[in-house]
Scaffold this motif. Sequence first.
Motif, PDB file in Angstrom:
ATOM      1  N   ASP A 191       0.998  -1.144   0.129  1.00  0.00           N
ATOM      2  CA  ASP A 191      -0.040   0.179   0.089  1.00  0.00           C
ATOM      3  C   ASP A 191       0.826   1.026   0.112  1.00  0.00           C
ATOM      4  O   ASP A 191       0.258   2.210  -0.211  1.00  0.00           O
ATOM      5  CB  ASP A 191      -0.991  -0.008   1.079  1.00  0.00           C
ATOM      6  N   ALA A 192       2.146   0.989   0.321  1.00  0.00           N
ATOM      7  CA  ALA A 192       3.126   2.507   0.259  1.00  0.00           C
ATOM      8  C   ALA A 192       2.712   3.578   0.732  1.00  0.00           C
ATOM      9  O   ALA A 192       2.855   4.607   0.557  1.00  0.00           O
ATOM     10  CB  ALA A 192       3.244   2.473  -1.154  1.00  0.00           C
ATOM     11  N   SER A 249       3.677   1.724   9.153  1.00  0.00           N
ATOM     12  CA  SER A 249       2.550   1.756   9.600  1.00  0.00           C
ATOM     13  C   SER A 249       1.464   1.276   8.114  1.00  0.00           C
ATOM     14  O   SER A 249       1.897   1.444   7.243  1.00  0.00           O
ATOM     15  CB  SER A 249       1.642   2.883   9.995  1.00  0.00           C
ATOM     16  N   LEU A 250       0.356   0.443   8.424  1.00  0.00           N
ATOM     17  CA  LEU A 250      -0.500   0.434   7.080  1.00  0.00           C
ATOM     18  C   LEU A 250      -1.512   1.398   7.129  1.00  0.00           C
ATOM     19  O   LEU A 250      -1.818   2.023   8.006  1.00  0.00           O
ATOM     20  CB  LEU A 250      -1.278  -1.095   7.659  1.00  0.00           C
ATOM     21  N   THR A 302      -0.519  -4.374  18.051  1.00  0.00           N
ATOM     22  CA  THR A 302      -0.089  -2.855  17.879  1.00  0.00           C
ATOM     23  C   THR A 302      -1.527  -2.050  17.663  1.00  0.00           C
ATOM     24  O   THR A 302      -2.477  -2.673  17.132  1.00  0.00           O
ATOM     25  CB  THR A 302       0.675  -2.441  17.006  1.00  0.00           C
ATOM     26  N   GLU A 303      -1.591  -0.752  17.938  1.00  0.00           N
ATOM     27  CA  GLU A 303      -2.902  -0.231  17.713  1.00  0.00           C
ATOM     28  C   GLU A 303      -3.196  -0.309  16.214  1.00  0.00           C
ATOM     29  O   GLU A 303      -4.334  -0.441  15.917  1.00  0.00           O
ATOM     30  CB  GLU A 303      -2.729   1.192  18.275  1.00  0.00           C
ATOM     31  N   ASN A 304      -2.103   0.200  15.244  1.00  0.00           N
ATOM     32  CA  ASN A 304      -2.482   0.089  13.997  1.00  0.00           C
ATOM     33  C   ASN A 304      -2.696  -0.967  13.432  1.00  0.00           C
ATOM     34  O   ASN A 304      -3.935  -1.065  12.585  1.00  0.00           O
ATOM     35  CB  ASN A 304      -1.138   1.055  13.298  1.00  0.00           C
ATOM     36  N   ASN A 351      -1.925 -14.431   7.243  1.00  0.00           N
ATOM     37  CA  ASN A 351      -1.598 -13.165   6.513  1.00  0.00           C
ATOM     38  C   ASN A 351      -0.072 -12.872   7.172  1.00  0.00           C
ATOM     39  O   ASN A 351       0.166 -13.057   8.538  1.00  0.00           O
ATOM     40  CB  ASN A 351      -2.618 -12.069   7.149  1.00  0.00           C
ATOM     41  N   SER A 352       0.441 -11.875   6.796  1.00  0.00           N
ATOM     42  CA  SER A 352       1.975 -11.396   7.106  1.00  0.00           C
ATOM     43  C   SER A 352       2.241 -10.045   6.359  1.00  0.00           C
ATOM     44  O   SER A 352       2.223  -9.977   5.050  1.00  0.00           O
ATOM     45  CB  SER A 352       3.146 -12.549   6.516  1.00  0.00           C
ATOM     46  N   PHE A 353       2.342  -8.961   7.338  1.00  0.00           N
ATOM     47  CA  PHE A 353       2.330  -7.704   6.752  1.00  0.00           C
ATOM     48  C   PHE A 353       3.684  -7.151   7.202  1.00  0.00           C
ATOM     49  O   PHE A 353       3.995  -7.179   8.424  1.00  0.00           O
ATOM     50  CB  PHE A 353       1.333  -6.717   7.220  1.00  0.00           C
ATOM     51  N   GLY A 354       4.511  -6.438   6.279  1.00  0.00           N
ATOM     52  CA  GLY A 354       5.672  -5.893   6.834  1.00  0.00           C
ATOM     53  C   GLY A 354       5.721  -4.581   6.789  1.00  0.00           C
ATOM     54  O   GLY A 354       4.950  -3.811   6.279  1.00  0.00           O
TER      55      GLY A 354
END
Length: 395
Positions: free
Chosen positions: A253-254, A259-260, A295-297, A379-382
């Motif tokens: 999502d750049a 943060s996402l 985490t909150e985000n 799911n894995s988010f970096g």
Amino acid sequence: MSDLVVTGMGIITAIGSTVSENHESLKNGICGITTLSNFPSRFSGILPCGEIKISTAELRNRLGVNQKGVTRTDLLCQQAFKDAVSNAALTDEELTSTDTVFINGNTVGGMCLTDELYHDANAADNGSEYLASYDCAAPTLHIQQTYKLRGLTNTINTACSSSANAIMYGAKMIRNGFAKRAIVGGVDSLAKFTINGFNSLHILSPELCRPFDKNRRGLNLGEAAAFIVIERAEDVSSKKIYAKLIVWSNSNDAYHPSSLSEEGDGPLLAMLKALEVAGLQAGDISFINMHGTGTENNDEVESRAVKKLFKNPPPFSSTKSNTGHTLGAAGAVEAIFSILNIHHQEIYASLNFSDPIEETALKPNIGFKSLPINHVMSNSFGFGGNCSSLILSKA
């Protein structure tokens, strides 16, 4: 198109040194998050971490490693790699074949030796035995040299989605005819470098992490190594098959370095594209192993993305409440946990949950249950918005 199947697994985490030990801990809701004891830090006895309670010296002895310049990251990597290869019953000929690829994900590499790295960066002498160990590819090279691998090897560093992307890369190598089998996964060990870095972001929880709880205070770091062996179904003969890897998807999502996007654009796109390529409907997913950092985000964003995609969200949990956030190893650790969901037809509890996030009201699974499991999404988010989703299915 040939099915890709998982024929071997190897894992070491804070809740177990083998696949069976991890499985028992998950079934019994064991949390491996404690305080630090394996290296000195000003956070020892203060910050909870998913530390593997095996010293580096003991790992050396277990593996019979005597050479210099080998780090804890290398040793954890070797332990899980060895077990995965053995579990898949790969012969020496298969292991060293040019048709076998090894793809490893990690973020820290030899930087687990933070004090030595600082010394070597500032010393006027010739440096320590670890000079060649600080690169993030060092654990991969250690395995390549130890096992005399001749096939393609590669190292992927996309932060917390590293080993999920390593799994994707290896699967694509097989799917496109560049390999017959792939040993894929990742490793990361705890380090002062990592702990201090995450502490500077103010996202480390002073207590046990509480994924998807409205009172969550951040993540707990952990360490782990995990690898799976992927082969084509027609090549495995009478081997035991644990699950099928049917599809994968990666998006970005750049939005922000750490943060996402608030609307969950990256997570939503990764999950949506995985379903589309697999030819599945959202309702076909039996269970989701969420990224779920605490985490909150992340937890609010991931919850929003799930609610957009799933009219009736399936059961889900975050196993980071068992192991801590193992960074580059997380995607592979949780792929193995997803395979255990499928192989044993059961789901595990998300620990420390009390009250849902008010904005989304989603509640993770909070107990061990036996359920029919056909498809699991992991799911894995970096950092940097690198989002990956794997779908593993019953064989």
